[in-house]
Scaffold this motif. Structure first.
Motif, PDB file in Angstrom:
ATOM      1  N   ILE A 298       0.843  -1.207   0.000  1.00  0.00           N
ATOM      2  CA  ILE A 298       0.000   0.000   0.000  1.00  0.00           C
ATOM      3  C   ILE A 298       0.876   1.255   0.000  1.00  0.00           C
ATOM      4  O   ILE A 298       0.641   2.199  -0.766  1.00  0.00           O
ATOM      5  N   MET A 299       1.892   1.266   0.841  1.00  0.00           N
ATOM      6  CA  MET A 299       2.791   2.406   0.909  1.00  0.00           C
ATOM      7  C   MET A 299       3.536   2.581  -0.414  1.00  0.00           C
ATOM      8  O   MET A 299       3.662   3.701  -0.927  1.00  0.00           O
ATOM      9  N   GLY A 300       3.988   1.484  -0.990  1.00  0.00           N
ATOM     10  CA  GLY A 300       4.689   1.552  -2.271  1.00  0.00           C
ATOM     11  C   GLY A 300       3.810   2.097  -3.377  1.00  0.00           C
ATOM     12  O   GLY A 300       4.236   2.937  -4.176  1.00  0.00           O
ATOM     13  N   LYS A 301       2.570   1.627  -3.425  1.00  0.00           N
ATOM     14  CA  LYS A 301       1.643   2.126  -4.444  1.00  0.00           C
ATOM     15  C   LYS A 301       1.372   3.614  -4.242  1.00  0.00           C
ATOM     16  O   LYS A 301       1.317   4.367  -5.214  1.00  0.00           O
ATOM     17  N   ALA A 302       1.224   4.033  -2.993  1.00  0.00           N
ATOM     18  CA  ALA A 302       0.977   5.453  -2.710  1.00  0.00           C
ATOM     19  C   ALA A 302       2.165   6.313  -3.140  1.00  0.00           C
ATOM     20  O   ALA A 302       1.987   7.463  -3.547  1.00  0.00           O
TER      21      ALA A 302
ATOM     22  N   ASP B 297       5.957  -4.219 -10.067  1.00  0.00           N
ATOM     23  CA  ASP B 297       7.247  -4.890 -10.283  1.00  0.00           C
ATOM     24  C   ASP B 297       8.312  -4.339  -9.342  1.00  0.00           C
ATOM     25  O   ASP B 297       9.115  -5.094  -8.788  1.00  0.00           O
ATOM     26  N   GLU B 298       8.323  -3.015  -9.166  1.00  0.00           N
ATOM     27  CA  GLU B 298       9.279  -2.411  -8.233  1.00  0.00           C
ATOM     28  C   GLU B 298       8.994  -2.875  -6.811  1.00  0.00           C
ATOM     29  O   GLU B 298       9.922  -3.166  -6.049  1.00  0.00           O
ATOM     30  N   ILE B 299       7.725  -2.949  -6.458  1.00  0.00           N
ATOM     31  CA  ILE B 299       7.349  -3.411  -5.119  1.00  0.00           C
ATOM     32  C   ILE B 299       7.769  -4.868  -4.939  1.00  0.00           C
ATOM     33  O   ILE B 299       8.336  -5.235  -3.901  1.00  0.00           O
TER      34      ILE B 299
END
Length: 141
Positions: free
Chosen positions: A53-57, A63-65
């Motif tokens: 969730i934090m990565g998407k935000a 892929d990076e996540i």
């Protein structure tokens, strides 16, 4: 260790069951068991989902996540990638701040027409320059 079924994970995390199934398909999460047809997850999945969730935000791609997790599932977050995303976010914050200031000016501008207001025209020009600069940066990336 108490396992959580997909409904509990969805409720606690705020991530829909369909998104959980998609994250499973892409390898971001994985159930540890099944109870009938219901997926069962370790409580550790909640931390992993929080990182997703934090990565998407922060505008990381899935892929990076996925690259932020080692084979054993422990986070291995690239400091360089985080620095790059922080710079992108800072640019976005600056753009949004300028947009907010423009909107606040428009809301309180005493001019009869915004087109007659020199401050509005200046702010609109700045917005146009920022937009053109973003397009140039995105073409280079």
């Amino acid at each position: 260790m108490k396992l959580l079924d997909i409904g509990e994970v969805a409720k606690v995390s705020g991530v829909s069951p369909s998104a959980l199934r998609y994250y499973e398909e892409t390898g971001l999460i994985s159930p540890v068991a099944r109870r009938g047809l219901r997926r069962q997850y370790s409580p550790d999945v909640l931390l992993r989902l929080n990182l997703i969730i934090m990565g998407k935000a922060a505008n990381f791609s899935l892929d990076e996540i996925a690259g932020m997790f080692s084979r054993d599932g422990k986070p291995e977050i690239s400091r360089a990638l985080c620095s790059a995303k922080a710079l992108e976010l800072n640019e976005k914050i600056n753009d949004l701040t300028a947009l907010r200031d423009t909107l606040l000016h428009v809301a309180s501008c005493p001019a009869l027409s915004h087109m007659d207001c020199p401050t509005f025209r200046r702010l609109a020009g700045i917005a146009g320059k920022r937009h053109r600069g973003q397009k140039k940066r995105s073409k280079r990336a």
